[in-house]
Write an enzyme that holds these catalytic residues in place. Structure first.
Site, PDB file in Angstrom:
ATOM      1  N   GLU A 209       2.101  -1.177  -0.608  1.00 13.85           N
ATOM      2  CA  GLU A 209       3.355  -0.859   0.366  1.00 13.85           C
ATOM      3  C   GLU A 209       4.031  -2.044   0.900  1.00 13.85           C
ATOM      4  O   GLU A 209       3.826  -2.607   2.004  1.00 13.85           O
ATOM      5  CB  GLU A 209       2.710   0.079   1.489  1.00 13.85           C
ATOM      6  CG  GLU A 209       2.435   1.281   1.085  1.00 13.85           C
ATOM      7  CD  GLU A 209       2.506   2.414   1.743  1.00 13.85           C
ATOM      8  OE1 GLU A 209       2.459   2.332   2.980  1.00 13.85           O
ATOM      9  OE2 GLU A 209       2.080   3.621   1.653  1.00 13.85           O
ATOM     10  N   GLU A 409      -1.882   7.000  -3.734  1.00 11.49           N
ATOM     11  CA  GLU A 409      -2.263   7.883  -2.587  1.00 11.49           C
ATOM     12  C   GLU A 409      -1.498   9.234  -2.535  1.00 11.49           C
ATOM     13  O   GLU A 409      -0.065   9.007  -2.836  1.00 11.49           O
ATOM     14  CB  GLU A 409      -1.916   6.998  -1.248  1.00 11.49           C
ATOM     15  CG  GLU A 409      -2.682   5.796  -0.965  1.00 11.49           C
ATOM     16  CD  GLU A 409      -2.414   5.098   0.269  1.00 11.49           C
ATOM     17  OE1 GLU A 409      -1.682   5.557   1.403  1.00 11.49           O
ATOM     18  OE2 GLU A 409      -2.737   3.896   0.267  1.00 11.49           O
TER      19      GLU A 409
HETATM   20  C1  NOJ Z   1      -0.319   4.391   3.448  1.00 11.98           C
HETATM   21  C2  NOJ Z   1      -1.314   3.346   3.528  1.00 11.98           C
HETATM   22  O1  NOJ Z   1      -1.354   2.656   2.286  1.00 11.98           O
HETATM   23  C3  NOJ Z   1      -2.571   3.801   4.397  1.00 11.98           C
HETATM   24  O2  NOJ Z   1      -3.326   2.544   4.671  1.00 11.98           O
HETATM   25  C4  NOJ Z   1      -2.265   4.797   5.252  1.00 11.98           C
HETATM   26  O3  NOJ Z   1      -3.436   5.139   5.966  1.00 11.98           O
HETATM   27  C5  NOJ Z   1      -1.576   5.894   4.717  1.00 11.98           C
HETATM   28  N1  NOJ Z   1      -0.290   5.582   4.266  1.00 11.98           N
HETATM   29  C6  NOJ Z   1      -1.299   6.936   5.654  1.00 11.98           C
HETATM   30  O4  NOJ Z   1      -0.586   6.483   6.803  1.00 11.98           O
END
Ligand code: NOJ
Length: 503
Positions: A209, A409
């Protein structure tokens, strides 16, 4: 072939024998003798291609704890969480879910819930407490043991090299990603890790990200959901003007490129590498050619800082012109490094940033507002959009045609009450995952090279500025006792992974 097992069998699988046997939870399939897709059964219209990877994901700072053990250096997240007022309830990742000491139990749980792949991150300050220079062997040994444990459990390891926990010394010395020195140090660290682990780890993600690493950390971002403004700011929590922020963005993609180069040079031949980006994407109001074209134009515009340069090796001209004196400073050589070919693109898919329709305006799309009552999930920022699980990979594919795509994710937080019988009936997460996977299945059925998908998260963990308030796991963790309990969604995941289909 029957997939039914009785409750006793399931409870043995989850390790919660007495508890689950006594519960009214539906029976869940036992680990099958053969894998899905090899039985001759047709998974049917909701089936995924053979070999589709059903994975689960986590990140170092969110689960490991042991923040200062075995020679680990301080990270910017250690510092930020230790600063009063930054994290909800004053929570920290000092202990988190103690995965550093409980990784064997956690890998066994992942196996029990049928995960075929596990995406975890490596803590840079565990490997290089000073950011560069002297390697901390004990830190590397931890990941060595973890990878061995995963291989023994037949779970494919996917390692993320940077999930936000920069060594604090690099922040102090160079201002972190404000300097190209940090990008260089990242490349060196990536090469060392690839050399040590690529005999068993076949896939590396560089940076997780880019937007959070740069914009949220060096400016703060605002989101508007259901009429509320959600302001996010994270470690190291520095407020920069446009020019310096663009340079931070540039150093992040440069770090990615240097890591790709280092992995190619130091990793075993055939090691695959790519980014894990929360690709901004727009949804078309209607699935018809003119609106899809509008969504492509908007999605391209949403990715001018990161995916664009990484996948095209150049910055968008309109961005550079509009930025003027605030445009990033770069060389041709740097752009070549940034645009070095990757083997796959990982995308974290949670929310659409825009809803768009076709338009004659020069930008090629018109924004349509999300209504105030547009549903959201438990987290204040989490606008609901199951179809994003289709549109994000589809638009990624139509714009840049990467060879392979992973959804790195997919998941949601939930209130996760523990019922009187000890179980967690996370009906909202179950519905969320099932609907999302329907849309991912559509992507695979249309030939989009989506190779696998990782549920965020394998287990409840430290949710950054929201501390332990937002639970994302399909396995519940009692943060006081560290007891792990698979939720209803974990049972769903197990059955879906086994059948390789939406169930
Ligand atoms: C993206 C992030 O990579 C992760 O670390 C986070 O917990 C999740 N989003 C949920 O917010």
């Amino acid at each position: 072939m029957s997939h039914n097992v009785n409750r006793r069998q399931f409870s043995t699988l989850t390790g919660g024998a007495a508890l689950l046997a006594a519960s009214g939870l539906p029976a869940v399939a036992q680990t099958p003798p053969v894998q899905s897709g090899t039985t001759g059964e047709t998974p049917g219209a909701r089936g995924f291609p053979e070999g589709f990877l059903w994975g689960v994901a986590t990140a170092a700072y969110q689960i490991e704890g042991a923040w200062n053990e075995d020679g680990k250096g301080e990270s910017i997240w250690d510092r930020y969480a230790h600063t009063p007022g930054k994290i909800k309830n004053g929570d920290t990742g000092d202990v988190a879910i103690d995965h550093y000491h409980r990784y064997k139990e956690d890998v066994a749980l992942m196996k029990d819930i049928g995960a075929k792949a596990y995406r975890f991150s490596i803590s840079w300050p565990r490997i290089f407490p000073d950011g560069t220079g002297q390697l901390n062997q004990k830190g590397l040994d931890f990941y060595d043991r973890l990878v061995d444990e995963l291989k023994a459990a037949d779970i494919e390891p996917f390692a993320t090299l940077y999930h936000w926990d920069l060594p604090q010394v690099l922040q102090d010395r160079y201002g972190g990603w404000q300097s190209a020195e940090t990008a260089k140090a990242f490349g060196e660290y990536a090469g060392v890790v690839a050399k040590a682990l690529s005999d068993r780890v076949g896939h590396f993600f560089t940076i997780n990200e880019f937007k959070q690493v740069t914009e949220t950390a060096y400016r703060g971002v605002e989101l508007h959901v259901q009429g509320e403004t959600v302001r996010l700011m994270s470690a190291p929590g520095i407020l920069l003007e446009d020019g310096p922020l663009n340079q931070v963005r540039h150093h992040a993609v440069l770090g990615h490129g240097l890591a790709v180069q280092a992995i190619r040079a130091m990793g075993r031949a055939g090691t695959k590498v790519g980014p894990a980006e929360n690709m901004g994407h727009a949804l078309p109001v209607i699935d018809s050619p003119e609106h899809v074209k509008a969504a492509e134009a908007a999605t391209k515009a949403l990715n001018i800082y990161f995916l664009g340069p990484m996948l095209e090796g150049r910055y968008d001209e309109a961005y550079l012109t509009a930025a003027g004196k605030d445009a990033p400073k770069f060389t041709d050589e740097e752009m070549k490094i940034i645009g070095a070919p990757v083997d796959f693109v990982g995308i974290n898919v949670y929310i659409p940033l825009l809803l768009v329709m076709a338009s004659d305006e020069p930008q090629g799309y018109r924004e349509v507002p999300f209504s105030l009552s547009h549903p959201k999930m438990f987290s204040d920022w989490h606008r609901l959009s199951p179809e994003s699980q289709y549109w994000a990979p589809r638009l990624l594919h139509s714009i840049w045609k990467p060879k392979e795509i992973y959804i790195t994710e997919n998941g949601c937080a939930a209130s996760d009450e523990v019922a009187a019988d000890g179980n967690i009936y996370d009906s909202d997460r179950l519905t969320y995952l099932r609907n999302g996977m329907m849309w991912q299945q559509r992507a695979t059925a249309e030939g989009i090279p989506l190779k696998g998908s990782f549920v965020w998260s394998a287990m409840d963990n430290f949710e950054w500025i929201n501390g332990y308030g937002d639970r994302f796991g399909i396995v519940h963790v009692d943060f006081k006792t560290q007891k792990r309990t698979p939720k209803l969604s974990a049972q769903w995941f197990k059955e879906a992974a086994w059948r390789n289909a939406v169930v």
